[in-house]
Motif scaffolding. Sequence first.
Motif, PDB file in Angstrom:
ATOM      1  N   VAL A 140       0.909  -1.091   0.120  1.00 48.31           N
ATOM      2  CA  VAL A 140       0.000  -0.202  -0.049  1.00 48.31           C
ATOM      3  C   VAL A 140       0.706   1.246  -0.003  1.00 48.31           C
ATOM      4  CG1 VAL A 140      -0.074  -0.120   2.576  1.00 48.31           C
ATOM      5  CG2 VAL A 140      -1.872   1.208   1.201  1.00 48.31           C
ATOM      6  N   ALA A 141       0.679   2.348  -0.720  1.00 48.56           N
ATOM      7  CA  ALA A 141       1.356   3.667  -0.883  1.00 48.56           C
ATOM      8  C   ALA A 141       0.780   4.496  -0.044  1.00 48.56           C
ATOM      9  CB  ALA A 141       1.393   3.806  -2.448  1.00 48.56           C
ATOM     10  N   GLN A 142       1.585   5.515   0.609  1.00 53.34           N
ATOM     11  CA  GLN A 142       1.178   6.436   1.375  1.00 53.34           C
ATOM     12  C   GLN A 142       1.821   7.926   0.983  1.00 53.34           C
ATOM     13  OE1 GLN A 142       2.505   6.609   5.291  1.00 53.34           O
ATOM     14  NE2 GLN A 142       1.173   8.360   6.038  1.00 53.34           N
ATOM     15  N   ALA A 143       0.880   8.854   1.066  1.00 54.53           N
ATOM     16  CA  ALA A 143       1.063   9.971   0.841  1.00 54.53           C
ATOM     17  C   ALA A 143       0.439  11.110   1.706  1.00 54.53           C
ATOM     18  CB  ALA A 143       1.031  10.721  -0.809  1.00 54.53           C
ATOM     19  N   HIS A 144       0.979  12.092   1.727  1.00 58.64           N
ATOM     20  CA  HIS A 144       0.340  13.259   2.722  1.00 58.64           C
ATOM     21  C   HIS A 144       0.337  14.674   2.287  1.00 58.64           C
ATOM     22  CE1 HIS A 144      -1.784  12.902   6.637  1.00 58.64           C
ATOM     23  NE2 HIS A 144      -0.961  14.039   6.770  1.00 58.64           N
ATOM     24  N   LEU A 145      -0.547  15.332   2.033  1.00 56.86           N
ATOM     25  CA  LEU A 145      -0.611  16.614   1.760  1.00 56.86           C
ATOM     26  C   LEU A 145      -0.307  17.605   2.788  1.00 56.86           C
ATOM     27  CD1 LEU A 145      -3.493  16.461  -0.670  1.00 56.86           C
ATOM     28  CD2 LEU A 145      -1.313  16.943  -1.454  1.00 56.86           C
ATOM     29  N   ARG A 146       0.672  18.420   2.519  1.00 54.65           N
ATOM     30  CA  ARG A 146       0.970  19.609   3.364  1.00 54.65           C
ATOM     31  C   ARG A 146       0.363  20.807   2.788  1.00 54.65           C
ATOM     32  NH1 ARG A 146       4.645  20.039   6.490  1.00 54.65           N
ATOM     33  NH2 ARG A 146       5.814  21.831   7.163  1.00 54.65           N
ATOM     34  N   ARG A 183      -3.714   9.449 -10.350  1.00 54.09           N
ATOM     35  CA  ARG A 183      -4.079   8.834 -11.616  1.00 54.09           C
ATOM     36  C   ARG A 183      -3.399   7.658 -11.792  1.00 54.09           C
ATOM     37  NH1 ARG A 183      -6.748  13.806 -13.714  1.00 54.09           N
ATOM     38  NH2 ARG A 183      -4.369  14.742 -13.793  1.00 54.09           N
ATOM     39  N   SER A 184      -2.150   7.355 -11.045  1.00 54.12           N
ATOM     40  CA  SER A 184      -1.339   6.306 -11.124  1.00 54.12           C
ATOM     41  C   SER A 184      -1.786   4.912 -10.178  1.00 54.12           C
ATOM     42  CB  SER A 184       0.096   6.606 -10.908  1.00 54.12           C
ATOM     43  OG  SER A 184       0.277   7.394  -9.777  1.00 54.12           O
ATOM     44  N   TYR A 185      -2.619   5.071  -9.384  1.00 50.61           N
ATOM     45  CA  TYR A 185      -3.088   4.143  -8.538  1.00 50.61           C
ATOM     46  C   TYR A 185      -4.777   3.832  -8.860  1.00 50.61           C
ATOM     47  CZ  TYR A 185       1.223   4.815  -5.800  1.00 50.61           C
ATOM     48  OH  TYR A 185       2.283   5.107  -5.390  1.00 50.61           O
ATOM     49  N   ARG A 186      -4.898   2.435  -8.686  1.00 49.46           N
ATOM     50  CA  ARG A 186      -6.057   1.975  -9.197  1.00 49.46           C
ATOM     51  C   ARG A 186      -7.128   2.528  -8.124  1.00 49.46           C
ATOM     52  NH1 ARG A 186      -5.834  -4.264  -9.604  1.00 49.46           N
ATOM     53  NH2 ARG A 186      -8.041  -4.000  -9.894  1.00 49.46           N
ATOM     54  N   LYS A 187      -6.789   2.471  -6.900  1.00 48.23           N
ATOM     55  CA  LYS A 187      -7.659   3.293  -5.853  1.00 48.23           C
ATOM     56  C   LYS A 187      -7.166   4.160  -4.884  1.00 48.23           C
ATOM     57  CE  LYS A 187     -11.609   1.636  -3.547  1.00 48.23           C
ATOM     58  NZ  LYS A 187     -12.767   1.053  -4.255  1.00 48.23           N
ATOM     59  N   VAL A 188      -7.607   5.247  -4.766  1.00 50.89           N
ATOM     60  CA  VAL A 188      -7.085   6.371  -3.793  1.00 50.89           C
ATOM     61  C   VAL A 188      -7.747   6.394  -2.409  1.00 50.89           C
ATOM     62  CG1 VAL A 188      -6.480   8.452  -3.341  1.00 50.89           C
ATOM     63  CG2 VAL A 188      -6.227   7.497  -5.516  1.00 50.89           C
ATOM     64  N   VAL A 225      -6.562   0.209   9.101  1.00 48.87           N
ATOM     65  CA  VAL A 225      -6.085  -1.044   8.556  1.00 48.87           C
ATOM     66  C   VAL A 225      -7.482  -1.775   7.904  1.00 48.87           C
ATOM     67  CG1 VAL A 225      -5.261  -3.464   8.963  1.00 48.87           C
ATOM     68  CG2 VAL A 225      -4.220  -1.192  10.030  1.00 48.87           C
ATOM     69  N   ALA A 226      -8.570  -1.903   8.712  1.00 51.47           N
ATOM     70  CA  ALA A 226      -9.796  -2.478   8.193  1.00 51.47           C
ATOM     71  C   ALA A 226     -10.357  -1.914   6.832  1.00 51.47           C
ATOM     72  CB  ALA A 226     -10.878  -2.410   9.414  1.00 51.47           C
ATOM     73  N   ALA A 227     -10.235  -0.505   6.824  1.00 42.54           N
ATOM     74  CA  ALA A 227     -10.659   0.083   5.660  1.00 42.54           C
ATOM     75  C   ALA A 227      -9.786  -0.085   4.499  1.00 42.54           C
ATOM     76  CB  ALA A 227     -10.790   1.669   6.067  1.00 42.54           C
ATOM     77  N   ILE A 228      -8.615   0.016   4.664  1.00 41.06           N
ATOM     78  CA  ILE A 228      -7.545  -0.298   3.612  1.00 41.06           C
ATOM     79  C   ILE A 228      -7.891  -1.829   3.103  1.00 41.06           C
ATOM     80  CG2 ILE A 228      -5.156  -0.664   3.103  1.00 41.06           C
ATOM     81  CD1 ILE A 228      -4.504   1.628   5.059  1.00 41.06           C
ATOM     82  N   THR A 229      -8.152  -2.816   4.075  1.00 43.57           N
ATOM     83  CA  THR A 229      -7.920  -4.120   3.837  1.00 43.57           C
ATOM     84  C   THR A 229      -9.450  -4.237   2.961  1.00 43.57           C
ATOM     85  OG1 THR A 229      -6.862  -4.655   5.839  1.00 43.57           O
ATOM     86  CG2 THR A 229      -8.142  -6.421   4.673  1.00 43.57           C
ATOM     87  N   ALA A 230     -10.515  -3.722   3.455  1.00 41.25           N
ATOM     88  CA  ALA A 230     -11.560  -3.807   2.550  1.00 41.25           C
ATOM     89  C   ALA A 230     -11.524  -3.300   1.243  1.00 41.25           C
ATOM     90  CB  ALA A 230     -12.650  -3.009   3.439  1.00 41.25           C
ATOM     91  N   ALA A 231     -10.778  -2.227   1.208  1.00 37.81           N
ATOM     92  CA  ALA A 231     -10.813  -1.579  -0.096  1.00 37.81           C
ATOM     93  C   ALA A 231      -9.867  -2.673  -1.292  1.00 37.81           C
ATOM     94  CB  ALA A 231     -10.103  -0.249  -0.093  1.00 37.81           C
ATOM     95  N   ILE A 232      -9.153  -3.135  -0.535  1.00 34.14           N
ATOM     96  CA  ILE A 232      -7.943  -4.110  -1.260  1.00 34.14           C
ATOM     97  C   ILE A 232      -8.965  -5.314  -2.028  1.00 34.14           C
ATOM     98  CG2 ILE A 232      -6.296  -5.774  -1.169  1.00 34.14           C
ATOM     99  CD1 ILE A 232      -4.691  -3.526   0.475  1.00 34.14           C
ATOM    100  N   GLU A 233      -9.963  -5.653  -0.992  1.00 28.35           N
ATOM    101  CA  GLU A 233     -10.601  -6.672  -1.459  1.00 28.35           C
ATOM    102  C   GLU A 233     -11.661  -6.436  -2.432  1.00 28.35           C
ATOM    103  OE1 GLU A 233     -12.242  -7.887   2.533  1.00 28.35           O
ATOM    104  OE2 GLU A 233     -10.493  -9.088   2.856  1.00 28.35           O
ATOM    105  N   THR A 234     -11.794  -5.357  -2.695  1.00 26.03           N
ATOM    106  CA  THR A 234     -12.997  -4.724  -3.625  1.00 26.03           C
ATOM    107  C   THR A 234     -12.304  -4.565  -5.107  1.00 26.03           C
ATOM    108  OG1 THR A 234     -12.834  -2.558  -2.858  1.00 26.03           O
ATOM    109  CG2 THR A 234     -14.392  -3.863  -2.040  1.00 26.03           C
ATOM    110  N   LEU A 235     -10.884  -4.375  -4.979  1.00 26.78           N
ATOM    111  CA  LEU A 235     -10.071  -4.193  -6.252  1.00 26.78           C
ATOM    112  C   LEU A 235     -10.394  -4.962  -7.378  1.00 26.78           C
ATOM    113  CD1 LEU A 235      -6.644  -3.129  -5.135  1.00 26.78           C
ATOM    114  CD2 LEU A 235      -8.502  -1.918  -6.402  1.00 26.78           C
TER     115      LEU A 235
END
Lengths: 350, 620
Positions: free
Chosen positions: B546-552, B566-571, B610-620
């Motif tokens: 999983v990739a992480q980025a943070h906007l300042r 646009r370079s990730y399947r899901k944000v 973690v739960a939200a990320i995992t759930a999102a991955i499962e729907t990919l």
Amino acid sequence: MTDTYPSLSLVPKTDIAITAKDFKSDQEVRWCPGCGDYSILSNVQAFLPELGLARENIVFISGIGCSSRFPYYMNTFGMHSIHGRAPAIATGLAVSRPDLSIWVITGDGDSLSIGGNHLIHALRRNVNLKILMFNNRIYGLTKGQYSPTSEQGKVTKSTPEGSLDYSFNPVSLALGAEATFVARTLDSDRKHMTEVLRQAAAHEGTALVEIYQNCNIFNDGAFDPLKDNETRDDVTMRLVHGEPIRFGADNSKGVTRTEDGHIKVVNVEDVGEAAIISHDAHAKDPGLAFALSRLSNPRTLENTPIGVFRDINRPSYDRLVREQISDVIERKGPGDLQSLLNGSDTWNVS
Amino acid sequence: MSKQVVSLNRVVIRFAGDSGDGMQMTGDRFTSETAGLGNDLSTLPDFPAEIRAPAGTIGGVSAFQLAFADHDITTPGDAPNVLVAMNPAALKANIRDLPRGADLIVNTDEFTKRNLEKVGYTSNPIEDGSLEPFNVHAVALTSQTVEALKSFAVSKKEAERAKNMYALGLLSWLYSRGAEGTRSFLNKKFAHKPEILAANLAAFEAGWSFGETTESFSVQYEVAPAALPTGLYRNITGNPALALGLIAAAQQAGLPLFLGSYPITPASDILHELAKNHRFGVMTFQAEDEIAGVGAAIGAAYGGALAVTTTSGPGVALKSEAIGLAVSLELPLIIVDVQRGGPSTGLPTKTEQSDLLQAMFGRNGESPVPVIAPQSPSDCFHAAIEAARIAVEYRTPVFLLSDGYIANGSEPWLVPDADTLPKIDPNFATGPNHTKADGTEEFWPYLRDPETLARPWAIPGTKGLEHRIGGLEKADGAGGISYDPDNHDTMVRLRQAKIDGIADTIPDLVVDDPTGDADILVLGWGSTYGPIGAACEITRRTGVNVAQAHLRYLNPFPRNLGDVLRSYRKVLVPEMNLGQLTMLLRAKYLVDVTSINQVRGMPFKSTELVAAITAAIETL
Ligand SMILES: Cc1ncc(C[n+]2csc(CCOP(=O)(O)OP(=O)(O)O)c2C)c(N)n1
Ligand code: SF4
Ligand SMILES: [Mg+2]
């Protein structure tokens, strides 16, 4: 010249001779023909050279309203800000810049409705500002609604059946707000206004000058009793510090103390000259100034005092701020950024 | 009696008690000792809005959570390993966060029938078996403290009040913390009350030796120092860090610092901190309301100061019109919004990120303002300097969006070297900048720098630059009043272009994608940095990329943001609001980012993410 205006001792002096003309900006003046604002503008422009200040160190800050267009017409630094907030903005400028002579221009709506809070707090703090309140007893710019100084019952566009609001007396309000300098003058009386401005400029701290201003479009003649040759002397009470308070044709009227401690207007003949009280603008207690401010009839303008009601010494807020800071620096030395960042509880990771 | 010492990697402690029990101070002391031992740490104070809510009630519970570790950590932890509950209310309010098997220290003295009833316990949980899942240490904290202090010249009430020091002593022993810092802290705090000082010191020692001797605690723990970058450290809380950043920025710009502010939770501590620093020439003005606060700041900015106004959401609402004036005047101004739960008075002492759209759009007219957000307590320092840079270079108000979580939370901070901080150039106008047709020189207050589109900062007192400005529309360049339709269109676009152009001076968004082949990006802003980082770590440990980025920078966004999205399947965009950044991203980039949100007044728990990320991955 410096000594005449102790409140301006930190403001640089002009090194060239300047006249009223130098204070005129190139902006075309856009008040209605005949508006009282014109005479106030020219009175101020005529007076300012007397202060002998460098023009670039003079700042006019206004709110919103016809009156608040004033700074555009002055060839100094100026800011036309937002409705009611000029005293707050000017406070920040005064605290951070002791080398400026700062004037606030405001209307009766600007300073007493939306900006009432800032006005009273500037007055109690005694920030080194000269506030010129153009009181035309109406909202001019928004085309004629009643204002907080309009007399009760005033018929305007927003009060076709007459206003129900009881009005403010700006001088009473200012005195109640711990003002150190409160005066009233008239747009059309250059001599009187100049003298009041002179005293205001010399005052350290906030000076509130209420200027009765005619709005010939929406409230024409509001101050006629004070201006008409016929009635003028009869209704206008000219306050001069240290002098007996007498007025009227032949100075026949005067102010005396009643047995219950109040004051009232009497015929001098009836009580004798000795019973007439003298004006004391320097009295610590604002009681007399307040009582004088209550004598006038808001409807007929009978017994209207003009001049300086109160002028007392109290260190200005901005001076106290500067003194507190320099006192801390003197005691503790100037701050060192690195030791501030380090704080008092550090540890080393090696 | 020496006990077995067990090494732990990471510990989460929560102190909970009545508002009057001194839990915040106890937590602060424990934090200080822990910082001194070189652990990485993160704290989360959680206190009621009332100064003294009715004693013994759930509403009056004040808590302080602290995580510390032998490695780099970014959050105060989801669930405590040990809960100290000073009364039934504290137990009731916190027990649901306690995982099975965790240590629970309860002050049995407070578990009276009356206190239990107050919070709706029908039986005593210490005795009725309901605490069986936990490792309960029932300690008569109050009476043991009173007993320990019986030979001291203090009243029973004063003795009872020292029970937090007894608890601190016990916990300090349990986790092998030092005692010196606490001793010198108490020495300072009670220097003028020798009896109280002696009692508190004795209570601390008594708690410590109770730990050593009691059989209730069979082991003692230790947590090794974390391998942090070398250098000088201090522990820092967000609000003071922000204040230090402002002082540093003023110094780096060579400008006096002026603060106009009206007290409001959770922003007041910035005012307090700055008011302590007159040595730096800092001017602090406590105004009559927030409008006067920002107004005075605008006046000071006009005069050439680095001007700041600090507040929280309700205060921003009041300042809106004046901020619009600053946009129109194009004067440097920093508006600090320490966000709290809303709307209206909302949750004054709880955190939220729901003022982003207010900062972006909460003004009349087209009124663009740069927005930047710190991501951690110590980052408030650097973000404040960056806000000042943008404000001064671009002559614009800038929003600095902190929030209650990082404002009151703390972490160790590698103290920066003051000499290496960036310089800021106020670049005041000094003379005429325009030549008239007849050859005479004049000053145009709205003649822009061709690169930044910034106008000159021409302060009163500068000879020859007398000019008038205001909130009315100004003629492009010359700056006089203008009602010309085309001019207004030009000026609106110029003001927008100026703010958009700030993107040229901000770094590209950095993506942390260790394997480089993650399908999912978790994008956050502001104080969610810690929880998101922790959640990504945990997810990666399960073998999922999983990739992480943070906007300042929220306005303008970094130039590469569209490409990154646009370079990730899901944000996924976690926010403590109902999707405000999500709305901005969708509107600007036409991408379908997924909002994860929660508005409970508390930071995200890593496990929730973690739960939200995992759930999102499962729907990919
Ligand atoms: C926030 C805000 N509310 C309302 C107005 C509209 N407005 C402009 S001037 C004014 C009243 C002005 O009255 P006064 O201060 O007496 O000035 P005058 O025009 O009489 O000189 C009002 C209500 C405004 N400009 N801004
Ligand atoms: S409306 Fe009244 S106050 Fe305004 S400019 Fe005209 S005359 Fe003067
Ligand atoms: Mg008016």
